[in-house]
Write a protein that holds these residues in place. Structure first.
Motif, PDB file in Angstrom:
ATOM      1  N   SER A  53      -6.255  -7.636  -0.950  1.00 33.19           N
ATOM      2  CA  SER A  53      -6.409  -6.708  -2.066  1.00 33.19           C
ATOM      3  C   SER A  53      -6.004  -7.361  -3.390  1.00 33.19           C
ATOM      4  O   SER A  53      -5.127  -8.218  -3.439  1.00 33.19           O
ATOM      5  CB  SER A  53      -5.531  -5.470  -1.822  1.00 33.19           C
ATOM      6  OG  SER A  53      -5.552  -4.624  -2.946  1.00 33.19           O
ATOM      7  N   ASP A  55      -4.572  -5.616  -5.645  1.00 31.85           N
ATOM      8  CA  ASP A  55      -3.304  -4.938  -5.919  1.00 31.85           C
ATOM      9  C   ASP A  55      -2.184  -5.666  -5.169  1.00 31.85           C
ATOM     10  O   ASP A  55      -2.273  -5.888  -3.968  1.00 31.85           O
ATOM     11  CB  ASP A  55      -3.411  -3.480  -5.450  1.00 31.85           C
ATOM     12  CG  ASP A  55      -2.113  -2.728  -5.620  1.00 31.85           C
ATOM     13  OD1 ASP A  55      -1.292  -2.745  -4.665  1.00 31.85           O
ATOM     14  OD2 ASP A  55      -1.913  -2.132  -6.694  1.00 31.85           O
ATOM     15  N   ASN A  57       0.956  -4.886  -4.211  1.00 29.94           N
ATOM     16  CA  ASN A  57       1.637  -4.205  -3.104  1.00 29.94           C
ATOM     17  C   ASN A  57       0.744  -4.050  -1.882  1.00 29.94           C
ATOM     18  O   ASN A  57       1.197  -4.211  -0.746  1.00 29.94           O
ATOM     19  CB  ASN A  57       2.200  -2.861  -3.561  1.00 29.94           C
ATOM     20  CG  ASN A  57       3.373  -3.054  -4.511  1.00 29.94           C
ATOM     21  OD1 ASN A  57       4.256  -3.864  -4.257  1.00 29.94           O
ATOM     22  ND2 ASN A  57       3.365  -2.332  -5.611  1.00 29.94           N
ATOM     23  N   GLU A  58      -0.530  -3.749  -2.098  1.00 32.22           N
ATOM     24  CA  GLU A  58      -1.470  -3.683  -0.972  1.00 32.22           C
ATOM     25  C   GLU A  58      -1.651  -5.052  -0.343  1.00 32.22           C
ATOM     26  O   GLU A  58      -1.720  -5.176   0.884  1.00 32.22           O
ATOM     27  CB  GLU A  58      -2.827  -3.142  -1.432  1.00 32.22           C
ATOM     28  CG  GLU A  58      -2.856  -1.654  -1.678  1.00 32.22           C
ATOM     29  CD  GLU A  58      -4.245  -1.179  -2.107  1.00 32.22           C
ATOM     30  OE1 GLU A  58      -5.247  -1.715  -1.580  1.00 32.22           O
ATOM     31  OE2 GLU A  58      -4.306  -0.281  -2.967  1.00 32.22           O
ATOM     32  N   CYS A  59      -1.740  -6.073  -1.171  1.00 34.36           N
ATOM     33  CA  CYS A  59      -1.904  -7.439  -0.678  1.00 34.36           C
ATOM     34  C   CYS A  59      -0.747  -7.835   0.227  1.00 34.36           C
ATOM     35  O   CYS A  59      -0.966  -8.348   1.325  1.00 34.36           O
ATOM     36  CB  CYS A  59      -2.007  -8.427  -1.845  1.00 34.36           C
ATOM     37  SG  CYS A  59      -1.899 -10.158  -1.335  1.00 34.36           S
ATOM     38  N   GLN A  62      -0.985  -6.081   3.545  1.00 37.25           N
ATOM     39  CA  GLN A  62      -2.040  -6.655   4.373  1.00 37.25           C
ATOM     40  C   GLN A  62      -1.614  -8.010   4.946  1.00 37.25           C
ATOM     41  O   GLN A  62      -1.791  -8.273   6.147  1.00 37.25           O
ATOM     42  CB  GLN A  62      -3.326  -6.847   3.561  1.00 37.25           C
ATOM     43  CG  GLN A  62      -3.990  -5.572   3.138  1.00 37.25           C
ATOM     44  CD  GLN A  62      -5.070  -5.826   2.077  1.00 37.25           C
ATOM     45  OE1 GLN A  62      -5.035  -6.793   1.325  1.00 37.25           O
ATOM     46  NE2 GLN A  62      -6.040  -4.911   2.028  1.00 37.25           N
TER      47      GLN A  62
END
Length: 166
Positions: A53, A55, A57-59, A62
Motif C-alpha cells: 500500500s 499508505d 500504516n497499511e504497508c 501488509q
C-alpha cells in the motif's frame, strides 16, 4: 566481470525520524542510484507483482503479515541472468530486523553460487538487523560481505559512506 545493484525500495508514505511523510523516491533507491554513480554497475529494481500500500500504516501491516506467514510475494521480473556478474550489491530497507519478503523471493529465485553479495540496508535506527545472516542462509554458495547500514533519513547524503564501504 560486471556488478549488479539489485534493490527493493518503496516511495509514497515513509517513516522519517518519528514522522510520516510522502516521498517520490524511496531511501533505498536513492542509495542505489548513488552507488551506481560510484560503480557504474547495472541497476535492477526488485518489484512485487502486488505492491504494498501507498499508505504507511497499511504497508507495514501488509509487510508484517507477509513476514509472519513467511510469504514469498511474486515478482514482476528477474534479471535475465546473473552469469555476467561477479558482485551483487543488494539494497533493501530493514523490515522488522531483516529483509522485506520480496527480497527473500528474489534471493531464492536465482542461483548466487560463486557470487559476492554486498548488502546495504536503509533503516531508521535498527541497522542491518539479522539480514546478513538471512542472506547467508538463503545463498549458501555465495560470499556475503559486511553490509552497510544507511540511516534512511540521510540516504541522499550517503555517497561518501558508500564510497568507503565499496
Amino acid at each position: 566481470m560486471r556488478a549488479l545493484i539489485a534493490y527493493f525500495s518503496r516511495a509514497d508514505e515513509n517513516y522519517f525520524n518519528g514522522a510520516i511523510r510522502s516521498v517520490k523516491v524511496g531511501n533505498t533507491e536513492i542509495a542505489a542510484n548513488l552507488l551506481r554513480e560510484l560503480t557504474g554497475a547495472d541497476l535492477f529494481r526488485i518489484e512485487p507483482v502486488q505492491p504494498y500500500s501507498r499508505d504507511y500504516n497499511e504497508c507495514i501491516a501488509q509487510a508484517q503479515e507477509d513476514q509472519k506467514r513467511d510469504a514469498r510475494p511474486a515478482l514482476k521480473a528477474y534479471p535475465e541472468s546473473l552469469e555476467g556478474y561477479d558482485t551483487i550489491y543488494l539494497g533493501y530497507p530493514n523490515y522488522w530486523g531483516t529483509l522485506p519478503m520480496p527480497v527473500f523471493t528474489f534471493l531464492e529465485g536465482l542461483d548466487f553460487t560463486g557470487k559476492t553479495i554486498k548488502p546495504f540496508c536503509t533503516h531508521e535506527g535498527s541497522g542491518m538487523g539479522r539480514s546478513a545472516e538471512d542472506i547467508r542462509r538463503l545463498c549458501p554458495g555465495a560470499r556475503v560481505e559486511e553490509g552497510l547500514p544507511i540511516h534512511g533519513s540521510f540516504a541522499a547524503q550517503s555517497k561518501e559512506a558508500l564510497k568507503q564501504w565499496m
